[in-house]
Design a protein around this motif. Structure first.
Motif, short mmCIF file in Angstrom:
data_model
loop_
_atom_site.label_atom_id
_atom_site.label_comp_id
_atom_site.label_asym_id
_atom_site.label_seq_id
_atom_site.Cartn_x
_atom_site.Cartn_y
_atom_site.Cartn_z
N ASN A 81 0.77 -1.36 0.02
CA ASN A 81 -0.09 -0.01 0.04
C ASN A 81 0.86 1.29 0.07
O ASN A 81 0.41 2.18 -0.84
CB ASN A 81 -0.88 0.04 1.03
CG ASN A 81 -1.90 -1.06 1.10
OD1 ASN A 81 -2.33 -1.66 -0.15
ND2 ASN A 81 -2.65 -1.65 2.06
N ASP A 82 1.92 1.33 0.78
CA ASP A 82 2.93 2.46 0.90
C ASP A 82 3.35 2.77 -0.58
O ASP A 82 3.45 3.86 -1.04
CB ASP A 82 4.00 2.07 1.68
CG ASP A 82 3.57 2.24 3.09
OD1 ASP A 82 2.46 2.87 3.33
OD2 ASP A 82 4.29 1.84 4.08
N ALA A 83 3.89 1.45 -1.18
CA ALA A 83 4.43 1.65 -2.56
C ALA A 83 3.56 2.16 -3.82
O ALA A 83 3.76 3.05 -4.45
CB ALA A 83 4.92 0.49 -3.01
N ARG A 84 2.19 1.71 -3.53
CA ARG A 84 1.25 2.27 -4.47
C ARG A 84 0.89 3.67 -4.05
O ARG A 84 0.82 4.31 -5.20
CB ARG A 84 -0.09 1.02 -4.13
CG ARG A 84 -0.15 -0.06 -4.51
CD ARG A 84 -0.64 -0.47 -5.71
NE ARG A 84 -1.88 0.16 -5.98
CZ ARG A 84 -2.45 -0.31 -6.97
NH1 ARG A 84 -2.27 -0.88 -8.04
NH2 ARG A 84 -3.84 0.38 -7.42
N ALA B 113 1.67 6.69 -6.90
CA ALA B 113 0.50 7.61 -7.08
C ALA B 113 0.88 8.92 -7.19
O ALA B 113 0.63 9.98 -7.82
CB ALA B 113 -0.84 7.18 -6.44
N GLU B 114 1.66 9.36 -5.92
CA GLU B 114 1.99 10.57 -5.84
C GLU B 114 3.20 10.87 -6.91
O GLU B 114 3.02 12.31 -7.20
CB GLU B 114 2.72 10.77 -4.58
CG GLU B 114 1.77 10.80 -3.35
CD GLU B 114 2.31 10.48 -1.78
OE1 GLU B 114 4.02 10.60 -1.80
OE2 GLU B 114 1.51 10.55 -0.98
N LEU B 115 3.82 10.26 -7.25
CA LEU B 115 4.99 10.46 -8.39
C LEU B 115 4.33 10.68 -9.92
O LEU B 115 4.92 11.32 -10.68
CB LEU B 115 5.94 9.38 -8.35
CG LEU B 115 6.74 9.16 -7.17
CD1 LEU B 115 7.75 8.18 -7.42
CD2 LEU B 115 7.58 10.55 -6.96
N LEU B 116 3.05 10.04 -9.84
CA LEU B 116 2.51 10.31 -11.36
C LEU B 116 2.04 11.64 -11.56
O LEU B 116 1.35 12.18 -10.72
CB LEU B 116 1.29 9.30 -11.30
CG LEU B 116 1.50 7.78 -11.44
CD1 LEU B 116 0.19 7.10 -11.45
CD2 LEU B 116 2.55 7.43 -12.68
N ALA B 117 2.37 12.04 -12.84
CA ALA B 117 1.85 13.56 -13.01
C ALA B 117 0.67 13.38 -14.16
O ALA B 117 0.56 12.93 -15.10
CB ALA B 117 3.01 14.17 -14.05
N PRO B 118 -0.56 14.21 -13.67
CA PRO B 118 -1.50 14.43 -14.74
C PRO B 118 -1.31 14.56 -15.99
O PRO B 118 -0.47 15.35 -16.30
CB PRO B 118 -2.58 15.35 -13.82
CG PRO B 118 -1.84 15.41 -12.72
CD PRO B 118 -0.55 15.14 -12.69
N GLU C 220 -10.50 9.03 -20.38
CA GLU C 220 -11.68 8.13 -20.78
C GLU C 220 -10.86 6.83 -21.27
O GLU C 220 -11.47 5.78 -20.97
CB GLU C 220 -12.59 8.66 -21.77
CG GLU C 220 -13.80 9.37 -21.16
CD GLU C 220 -14.55 9.98 -22.28
OE1 GLU C 220 -14.83 9.00 -23.26
OE2 GLU C 220 -15.03 10.90 -22.15
N ALA C 221 -9.89 7.00 -21.89
CA ALA C 221 -9.18 5.58 -22.25
C ALA C 221 -8.08 5.06 -21.43
O ALA C 221 -7.26 4.21 -21.67
CB ALA C 221 -8.28 6.13 -23.71
N ASP C 222 -8.47 5.38 -19.99
CA ASP C 222 -7.47 4.95 -19.13
C ASP C 222 -6.13 5.44 -19.28
O ASP C 222 -5.15 4.37 -18.70
CB ASP C 222 -7.68 3.48 -18.83
CG ASP C 222 -7.14 2.92 -17.45
OD1 ASP C 222 -7.34 3.71 -16.59
OD2 ASP C 222 -7.07 1.95 -17.47
N ILE C 223 -5.73 6.56 -19.41
CA ILE C 223 -4.28 7.17 -19.69
C ILE C 223 -4.41 8.30 -18.66
O ILE C 223 -4.55 9.69 -19.24
CB ILE C 223 -3.85 7.42 -21.16
CG1 ILE C 223 -4.17 6.13 -21.81
CG2 ILE C 223 -2.63 7.71 -21.22
CD1 ILE C 223 -3.87 6.15 -23.39
N PRO C 224 -4.31 8.12 -17.43
CA PRO C 224 -4.57 9.41 -16.58
C PRO C 224 -3.47 10.12 -16.34
O PRO C 224 -3.37 11.37 -16.03
CB PRO C 224 -5.09 8.81 -15.18
CG PRO C 224 -4.57 7.38 -15.10
CD PRO C 224 -4.43 6.92 -16.83
N SER C 225 -2.20 9.49 -16.37
CA SER C 225 -0.87 10.24 -16.30
C SER C 225 0.07 10.48 -17.37
O SER C 225 -0.18 9.67 -18.07
CB SER C 225 -0.13 9.49 -14.98
OG SER C 225 0.40 8.23 -15.69
#
Length: 182
Positions: free
Chosen positions: A107-110, A114-119, A136-141
């Motif tokens: 959970n910590d790694a996830r 998630a914090e490192l992902l840029a929108p 919509e195409a599941d490409i959020p970052s």
């Protein structure tokens, strides 16, 4: 494993009151042995091999023949076994690389990932409409976009070959820059 539904393969190995397995254990100088019901599905097979530890989640990467098993925090040492014995056994049984981690570490790694992902909307040249289509195409970052194939992008309405190539190039450059910063 038994192809006959009337036969319990574990019971047949153990014998009445454990007579068969006790004879084998005595012959092996009281070495502990595991009897694991076979499954052709490597995830199920490893889950059975790790019992009694309860597997909470499995990440499987078939192209790399690698699996990560997430177990309850208090069952981690049980799942790994003394000096990693259970993990090695599971790996040998399936010919897959097996990694076992605790639920809290997973959970910590996830959360950290998630914090490192840029929108994706922060990428230069991505407007509101394109951002919404990508999400919509599941490409959020940006990182997800950098790993997306051109064929996947071409399926999105309003994205042509050149746009897809440009988006992926920009995303790869931005993702590399973000990695350097972190």
């Amino acid at each position: 494993f038994s192809s006959d539904d009337r036969i319990d393969p574990v019971g047949a190995c153990v014998g009445i009151n454990g007579v068969r397995v006790q004879a084998i254990v005595r012959e092996l100088n009281n070495e502990r042995i595991d009897i694991v019901p076979y499954s052709s599905n490597p995830e199920v097979f490893v889950t059975r091999a790790l019992a009694p530890a309860k597997v909470v989640h499995i990440d499987s990467y078939s192209s790399e023949q690698k699996m990560t098993f997430v177990v309850e925090d208090e069952k981690l040492s049980l799942a790994i076994g003394r000096a990693g014995q259970n993990a090695r056994l599971a790996s040998k049984l399936t010919n897959w690389k097996v990694n076992i981690i605790s639920e809290s570490n997973y959970n910590d790694a996830r959360r950290r990932d998630a914090e490192l992902l840029a929108p994706v909307g922060q990428l230069e040249g991505v407007g509101e409409k394109l951002r919404d289509r990508l999400i919509e195409a599941d490409i959020p970052s940006i990182q997800t976009l950098a790993q997306t194939s051109i064929e996947t992008l071409l399926k999105i309405e309003g994205i042509g070959q050149k746009t897809a190539e440009t988006l992926i190039e920009k995303a790869k450059a931005a993702a590399a820059q973000l990695e350097v910063e972190y």
